[in-house]
Design an enzyme around this catalytic site. Structure first.
Site, PDB file in Angstrom:
ATOM      1  N   ASP A   8      60.442  53.501  13.125  1.00  0.00           N
ATOM      2  CA  ASP A   8      59.120  54.122  13.072  1.00  0.00           C
ATOM      3  C   ASP A   8      58.160  53.110  12.470  1.00  0.00           C
ATOM      4  O   ASP A   8      58.396  52.590  11.374  1.00  0.00           O
ATOM      5  CB  ASP A   8      59.147  55.388  12.222  1.00  0.00           C
ATOM      6  CG  ASP A   8      59.954  56.509  12.863  1.00  0.00           C
ATOM      7  OD1 ASP A   8      60.307  56.371  14.050  1.00  0.00           O
ATOM      8  OD2 ASP A   8      60.222  57.507  12.180  1.00  0.00           O
ATOM      9  N   ASP A 128      60.160  68.654  19.648  1.00  0.00           N
ATOM     10  CA  ASP A 128      60.234  68.574  18.189  1.00  0.00           C
ATOM     11  C   ASP A 128      60.112  69.984  17.625  1.00  0.00           C
ATOM     12  O   ASP A 128      59.060  70.613  17.734  1.00  0.00           O
ATOM     13  CB  ASP A 128      59.117  67.674  17.662  1.00  0.00           C
ATOM     14  CG  ASP A 128      59.145  66.294  18.315  1.00  0.00           C
ATOM     15  OD1 ASP A 128      60.247  65.743  18.466  1.00  0.00           O
ATOM     16  OD2 ASP A 128      58.069  65.783  18.682  1.00  0.00           O
TER      17      ASP A 128
END
Length: 233
Positions: A8, A128
């Site tokens: 990330d 998600d």
């Protein structure tokens, strides 16, 4: 079972967030490109790279993403703020093997149909989940319910899903096997699991649940899991 290391990127650094909260950030490396190269050397077969600034609407790390793709020979899947056909094209032009669609897919399955028509298997749909609903806009807003959205995405031709259990993400508390079994029961598409992995046993549990692959980041950074434990020659 494929284990996909996660990188990330925020502000040009390799970081991890706790449950997606931008205020709960741990910075692991100043050079995400070096991290990508190390994962490749350790035997990774694919990388999962998210531009957190783009996902949160705070900017872009596109130059870093391009450098990662150029630094490795293994496939890279890239996500974060990819919400138009033009942005899919831009991500693939960086060298990505797959573009990850999140918010736009959850809110508009017809967009997925158009994307799949244009890019086929190079599209990966992110689902998600928190509390039975899909979260959108960098996990900052509540979106639609899981089951009917999956049905609509299946109808739109989504080739595979990456499903994140947000409550487990970055916690090292183990994967939400109940969620993955639920999703696998709702779709016949391959499912990549993300969130909560701590040890090799978690990887094998996800395999036994029917997942195609597992994305893991913090376990690798904190060394509770080594790629050598879960990679078969």
């Amino acid at each position: 079972m494929i284990v996909i290391p996660a990188i990330d990127v925020r502000g040009g650094r390799a970081v991890r967030l706790l449950r997606g909260d931008p205020n709960e950030e741990t910075s692991y490396h100043e050079d995400p490109v070096a991290v990508a190269s190390r994962f490749q050397e350790e035997g990774a077969r694919r990388l999962h790279v998210i531009d957190l600034d783009a996902a949160l609407g705070d900017g872009s790390n596109r130059d870093v993403l391009r450098e990662i793709c150029q630094a490795v020979v293994i496939p890279v899947q890239i996500g974060g703020g990819v919400r138009t056909l033009g942005e899919i094209e831009a991500v693939l032009e960086l060298g990505a093997a797959r573009a990850i669609l999140g918010t736009a897919a959850a809110l508009d399955p017809e967009f997925v149909a158009r994307a799949v028509e244009e890019y086929a298997e190079r599209v990966l749909v992110a689902v998600d989940v928190r509390g039975g609903r899909i979260m959108v806009k960098g996990w900052t807003e509540e979106g639609p319910e899981l089951a009917p959205t999956l049905a609509a995405l299946d109808d739109a031709g989504a080739p595979r899903y990456i499903v994140t259990a947000i409550a487990r993400d970055g916690t090292l508390d183990g994967p939400d096997l109940r969620l993955y079994k639920q999703v696998i029961g709702l779709t016949d598409r391959p499912v990549i699991a993300s969130g909560g992995v701590r040890t090799a046993d978690d990887i094998w549990a996800l395999r036994d649940a029917g997942c195609e692959a597992s994305v893991t980041g913090k376990a690798l950074y904190e060394k509770t899991l080594k790629l050598s434990q879960v990679i078969r020659g």
